[in-house]
Design an enzyme around this catalytic site. Structure first.
Site, PDB file in Angstrom:
ATOM      1  N   ASP B 130       0.884  -1.174   0.000  1.00 57.04           N
ATOM      2  CA  ASP B 130       0.000   0.000   0.000  1.00 57.04           C
ATOM      3  C   ASP B 130       0.916   1.217   0.000  1.00 57.04           C
ATOM      4  OD1 ASP B 130      -2.146  -1.728   0.247  1.00 57.04           O
ATOM      5  OD2 ASP B 130      -2.242  -1.557   2.426  1.00 57.04           O
ATOM      6  N   VAL B 131       0.838   2.032  -1.044  1.00 57.79           N
ATOM      7  CA  VAL B 131       1.803   3.127  -1.150  1.00 57.79           C
ATOM      8  C   VAL B 131       1.121   4.481  -1.346  1.00 57.79           C
ATOM      9  CG1 VAL B 131       3.558   1.612  -2.151  1.00 57.79           C
ATOM     10  CG2 VAL B 131       2.128   2.957  -3.640  1.00 57.79           C
TER      11      VAL B 131
END
Lengths: 204, 256
Positions: B130-131
């Site tokens: 998750d960025v």
């Protein structure tokens, strides 16, 4: 009665779900005596070659399995690593395969595939099969099946290859020799085409 | 020919399906099993199901729910949420799941990727990142626990590391674009894809099929995943499970 061989290395449940839906008699085999009323055998396989061979060896099922396939000529369908185990050897490991078909299992060549074709070969690919093999009855050539693997089955003779797919080069994705069948893709996860193939196997 | 994978991604929260915007404001979508049944009929390429409560609540994966989903699924299924050790992964795969995805546990202990892939094979091990874009400097940060905890390691280094440790697939989920339906962050995808020789799937931002077409045009064989696109219809986001037929998929794949 179709026997699903459970030696701890396959997605047995996915097969029983489909045969349940098709209303075709089947059972899970995890002990020799379960083979008694079995007419056809499915040998699934997920994971590494050596690990699978070792687990099958330790399962206590191997002797009966060899006898049913090689002497009693019961139809057998190997799936993914289950198909690869039917070969004599694999580049993935050091243990011998079942040797039911003159074949080796080779790794896709990363350099030849290039940057745009990652490994594992994962996803839906079109499968071209030769006319007349009962496993592909009522399945159109060029139909899509789901693949998930980094090694492929390479029969010594073209005669044992009944379907191919393309990833870099063409490779054999279905094999057949007398009562022995194998597919590299996952019919149990390939929607209606896969279901048809599993139905065809039950009608052999 | 190998086709690009077009994959619905479903989020489970309080036993129901939800869809978020930027990982917040979760909106109830419906019953997970019901959605799987509809996706069966539509013959989807594969399905990702993420339990977004498990890690945050620090609990085990819900095996009963996973088994119920796997019993219905006629397509390859990837499950994620709460997996911390190899035996949990093994158990989930034995329920009839093809791939497991791991995230936060990997950043605590990268060797977990090696442990799991040795046991179940690389092909079944997916690592989800998750960025979020950094405020300054143009780079990206990795987050866990539904975008609450920031990881102090570089995204691209981590991606290469988990690949070397035996991951079979990387999913890049853009927190910034989640639920906005304005298209993928192609720049982010390119940065990550350049470092990879294993399959990659993009998630976060697809609002129309053409967004996936753009990614496929640019990157060729790539997984295109989406949540909102396959659960909402129209301007007011009415809940409607949907998925393109083969003809429509061919159109975006061939760019016609």
């Amino acid at each position: 009665m179709i026997g699903l061989v459970d030696y701890g290395m396959g997605n047995i449940k996915a097969f029983s779900n489909i045969y349940k839906q098709l209303d075709i008699p089947h059972k899970i085999i995890f002990s020799e005596e379960h083979f008694k009323d079995v007419e056809k055998i499915i040998l699934p396989g997920v994971g590494a070659f050596d690990h699978a061979m070792m687990r099958l060896g330790k399962s206590g099922l191997l002797e009966t399995l060899n006898d049913l396939v090689l002497n009693k000529k019961k139809p057998v369908l190997g799936i993914c690593v289950g198909m690869q185990m039917m070969a004599k050897s694999s580049e993935e490991g050091t243990l011998s395969g079942l040797g039911w078909i003159e074949a080796t299992v080779n790794k896709f060549n990363k350099e030849e595939l290039g940057d745009n074709k990652p490994l594992p070969h994962m996803g839906w690919n079109s499968v071209n099969h030769i006319e007349g093999n009962p496993l592909f009855k009522d399945i159109k050539s060029n139909s899509r099946f789901y693949f998930l693997h980094s090694y492929y089955f390479k029969p010594l003779s073209k005669e044992y290859s009944v379907a191919s797919a393309e990833y870099g080069d063409k490779f054999t994705c279905a094999t057949s020799l007398d009562n022995i069948f194998g597919v590299q893709f996952h019919p149990e996860k390939s929607h209606h085409n896969g279901m048809q193939l599993l139905k065809n196997f039950s009608n052999l | 020919m190998l086709y690009p994978r077009i994959t619905p991604c479903l989020l489970v929260h309080n036993k129901g399906l939800v869809k978020t915007v930027k990982f917040k404001n979760s909106k109830y979508i419906g019953d997970p099993i019901n959605a799987v049944k509809i996706f069966n009929e539509k013959e989807v390429d594969e399905l990702i199901v993420l339990d977004i409560d498990a890690t945050v609540d620090n609990r085990e994966p819900n095996y009963k729910m996973i088994e119920n989903l796997a019993n219905e699924c006629r397509m390859p299924l990837c499950y994620g949420g709460g997996i911390k050790i190899a035996s949990q992964a093994q158990k989930i795969l034995s329920l009839g799941v093809e791939k497991i995805s791991i995230s936060s546990a990997v950043f605590d202990n990268p060797d977990l990727v090696r442990e799991i892939s040795t046991e179940v094979g690389s092909q079944s091990v997916v690592v989800v990142f998750d960025v979020k874009k950094k405020l300054f400097g143009g780079g990206y940060d990795v987050y866990t626990h539904n975008a609450k905890n920031k990881i102090k390691q570089d995204l691209l280094e981590l991606v290469e590391r988990v690949q070397d440790l035996g991951a079979g697939e990387i999913v890049i989920n853009s927190i910034d674009n989640d639920g906005l339906m304005n298209g993928y962050d192609l720049d982010l995808i390119e940065k990550v894809k350049n470092r990879l020789n294993i399959p990659m799937t993009a998630l976060g931002g697809a609002g129309v099929l053409e967004d996936m077409g753009k990614a496929i045009d640019k990157f060729g064989i790539i997984g295109c995943a989406a949540g909102s696109l396959f659960v909402f219809k129209g301007k007011y986001k009415a809940v409607l499970i949907n998925y393109p037929n083969q003809e429509k998929k061919n159109q975006i794949i061939n760019n016609k």
